[in-house]
Design an enzyme around this catalytic site. Structure first.
Site, PDB file in Angstrom:
ATOM      1  N   LEU A  98       0.853  -1.183   0.000  1.00  0.00           N
ATOM      2  CA  LEU A  98       0.000   0.000   0.000  1.00  0.00           C
ATOM      3  C   LEU A  98       0.894   1.240   0.000  1.00  0.00           C
ATOM      4  O   LEU A  98       1.396   1.678   1.029  1.00  0.00           O
ATOM      5  CB  LEU A  98      -0.928  -0.005   1.213  1.00  0.00           C
ATOM      6  CG  LEU A  98      -1.812  -1.246   1.394  1.00  0.00           C
ATOM      7  CD1 LEU A  98      -2.833  -1.007   2.506  1.00  0.00           C
ATOM      8  CD2 LEU A  98      -2.523  -1.629   0.098  1.00  0.00           C
ATOM      9  N   ASP A  99       1.094   1.790  -1.184  1.00  0.00           N
ATOM     10  CA  ASP A  99       2.041   2.882  -1.380  1.00  0.00           C
ATOM     11  C   ASP A  99       1.528   4.170  -0.742  1.00  0.00           C
ATOM     12  O   ASP A  99       0.373   4.558  -0.935  1.00  0.00           O
ATOM     13  CB  ASP A  99       2.250   3.091  -2.886  1.00  0.00           C
ATOM     14  CG  ASP A  99       3.166   4.260  -3.183  1.00  0.00           C
ATOM     15  OD1 ASP A  99       4.337   4.211  -2.780  1.00  0.00           O
ATOM     16  OD2 ASP A  99       2.684   5.234  -3.791  1.00  0.00           O
ATOM     17  N   ALA A 100       2.414   4.835   0.016  1.00  0.00           N
ATOM     18  CA  ALA A 100       2.123   6.157   0.600  1.00  0.00           C
ATOM     19  C   ALA A 100       0.800   6.181   1.348  1.00  0.00           C
ATOM     20  O   ALA A 100       0.109   7.197   1.393  1.00  0.00           O
ATOM     21  CB  ALA A 100       2.139   7.222  -0.488  1.00  0.00           C
TER      22      ALA A 100
END
Length: 576
Positions: free
Chosen positions: A232-234
């Protein structure tokens, strides 16, 4: 029934969307995910990993061959060179994109044609656990959704977060110096969209439950194509509220729980990893109560370990390790010391002094590194990350500069990482000993490009076959160490770990297998001088037979001592 999947989901949704009919929303999400209301839950606290798990991090096109799609070349490289070395592969965003080397996604459901297609992805997923990025915080300003936002039509009309220049945004925390709000002309006139990272990366509006439903559909699509690990990016920036810091908000944590609930009910062996490059205490909150991320990145490890090896002093690394809570069963850490991004400095907040950070930055710059900045809420620019290839980051010491111990220092760093509690992850350029790519920085104008170079496969294979090449020496030794690690129950990601107190020049810790049938004492000389280790100080049990797994040395006299050469490591085990 109160314990059904539908009830659990609706209860979580109540926290995020109190003004919504969450029963209906839960039905919609379950339908999108193709789950029944009463789908059985996976076993609680299940470890979907063991000591044999080692991850490779790479772009789809890092390794290339003329006339072949990069994903096919990557598959060839994996099968020919790493089949018995890594169990999992993180392919960085392989979707059509407009900027940021893939992290400004234009279409979540397509593979970038220049890389290959979904069949190539599925082929890799058939042989390795596959991690894919869910770039969930923002989307490209050139995407169809954003074009629809401009036109004020669905899907997209209300998919992006808006604010006004007059709003109180003074508390917002973000990792960039670019403007937070950007003016956009739409069919309804001028609107201001929220851009945490860049003007081309527009933040999505999860206050609209249909955005959540869109991403649930995207997740199901990835699962059906073999993706089992979701990064889960950023994600820390996911939920925005005017007047707040807009980071780590309660709704963000609840949304992670919701996504995990759906993902693990669909595919019980799946794993959710949160990418939160923030101070250590904040990072740890993403475990929740073992109901958010299965795995969190150990973001403090890279800067602290690099600092340890260039100063020859492990005080801060040891203090940090002692403070780290053991991960609950069903959760663990992802250990890494290099990635496609720079070496983050925010994870050292409260761990290094400002003077020590500045010394580290100056050392990295002297080794060819660069520094990126972020803007704080008070309008000041602060160093955010160091952009440098790990091989060059360890080319010398802070006091003496570059020296002849670069290779040994580099191997020592990875020997530490391989032995720590958690799953080890190797960035491909570290596994290959790639150096700073200054030409790529000049060509792209982006500092992170210094560690995002590309290899021609034929050239790479020639280097790896040449005994005189440092690429060969790095690759061969790291593969050897990985092979040893993968056979040791005491290196299970959840095996017991205690810090050893051996002074400031020796960094050590003890691992014990969950069945208590193996102990390993991991001791590392983190200096450029010879160090002595008194075996009496580490209390080896006299009835066991001890040997160093790395060198094969057998320990016959437990009252004696070991002599460690500069940057030498030993893994003293009571079983082979």
């Amino acid at each position: 029934m109160s314990n059904t999947l539908h009830h659990k989901l609706a209860t979580m949704l109540d926290v995020v969307y109190p003004a919504t009919d969450t029963g209906l929303l839960a039905d919609q999400l379950l339908e999108t995910m193709a789950l029944a209301r009463d789908t059985s839950a996976p076993p609680a606290h299940q470890n979907n990993w063991d000591e044999a798990d080692v991850m490779l991090i790479t772009y789809a096109d890092t390794v290339q061959r003329t006339g072949e799609k990069p994903l096919q070349t990557l598959n060839r490289f994996l099968d020919d060179c790493l089949k018995d070395t890594v169990s999992a592969v993180h392919i960085l965003p392989f979707f059509p994109y407009s900027s940021d080397d893939g992290f400004s996604v234009m279409d979540y459901l397509a593979v970038n044609e220049s890389h290959g297609d979904w069949e190539d992805i599925e082929r890799i997923a058939g042989d390795y656990k596959l991690m894919a990025d869910l770039v969930i915080n923002h989307m490209s300003a050139r995407s169809r959704w954003f074009e629809n936002f401009r036109k004020r039509i669905d899907p997209g009309k209300d998919y992006f977060f808006e604010a006004r220049p007059s709003d109180d945004l003074s508390a917002v925390v973000r990792p960039r110096t670019s403007p937070l709000l950007n003016a956009v002309q739409t069919e309804d006139g001028e609107r201001y969209v929220w851009c945490t990272f860049s003007e081309d990366q527009v933040d999505l509006n999860f206050a609209n439950p249909q955005v959540l439903n869109e991403f649930v559909g995207i997740i199901r699509y990835y699962l059906e194509r073999g993706v089992t690990i979701f990064r889960l990016d950023a994600v820390a920036f996911l939920w925005k509220e005017v007047g707040t810091s807009s980071i780590h908000l309660q709704q963000t944590h609840e949304l992670i729980k919701i996504l995990r609930l759906l993902i693990e009910h669909h595919t019980p062996e799946s794993v959710v990893i949160t990418e939160t490059n923030v101070p250590n205490r904040e990072n740890l909150t993403y475990f929740g109560n073992a109901n958010e991320a299965h795995v969190i990145y150990n973001f403090s490890l890279p800067p602290l370990l690099i600092n340890t090896l260039v100063t020859g002093n492990c005080r801060h690394l040891k203090t940090w390790l002692m403070s780290m809570p053991p991960a609950q069963m069903g959760t663990t850490y992802l250990n890494f010391i290099a990635s496609h991004d720079g070496v983050g400095l925010r994870p050292t907040d409260g761990l290094l002094t400002e003077e020590e950070k500045l010394r580290l930055i100056n050392t990295m710059e002297s080794f060819g590194g660069k520094v990126s900045y972020r803007r704080t809420p008070d309008g000041k620019d602060q160093p955010y990350e160091m952009n440098v290839a790990l091989f060059d980051a360890l080319k010398g010491t802070a006091e003496g500069g570059a020296d002849d111990w670069q290779l040994q220092r580099f191997i020592c760093a990875h020997t530490v990482m391989l032995a720590l509690e958690g799953i080890p992850a190797f960035y491909i350029h570290s596994l290959l000993g790639t150096e700073n790519d200054h030409e790529r920085v000049e060509n792209t104008g982006r500092l992170r490009s210094i560690n995002r170079g590309q290899w021609n496969l034929d050239t790479l294979e020639a280097e790896l076959a040449d005994p005189l090449s440092h690429h060969h020496n790095v690759f061969t030794e790291l593969k050897r160490l990985i092979a040893i690690r993968r056979k040791q129950p005491a290196f299970h990601p959840n095996a017991t770990q205690f810090t050893l107190h051996l002074g400031l020049q020796l960094f050590g810790f003890w691992r014990q297998s969950m069945r208590r049938d193996q102990s390993i004492f991991c001791i590392h000389n983190i200096t450029d001088e010879v160090q002595q280790v008194s075996l009496g100080d580490i209390n080896l049990i006299g009835t066991d037979q001890w040997q160093d797994l790395i060198s094969g040395l057998k320990i016959d006299d437990l009252s004696g001592s070991l002599t460690l050469k500069p940057y030498q490591s030993v893994w003293l085990s009571n079983r082979e």
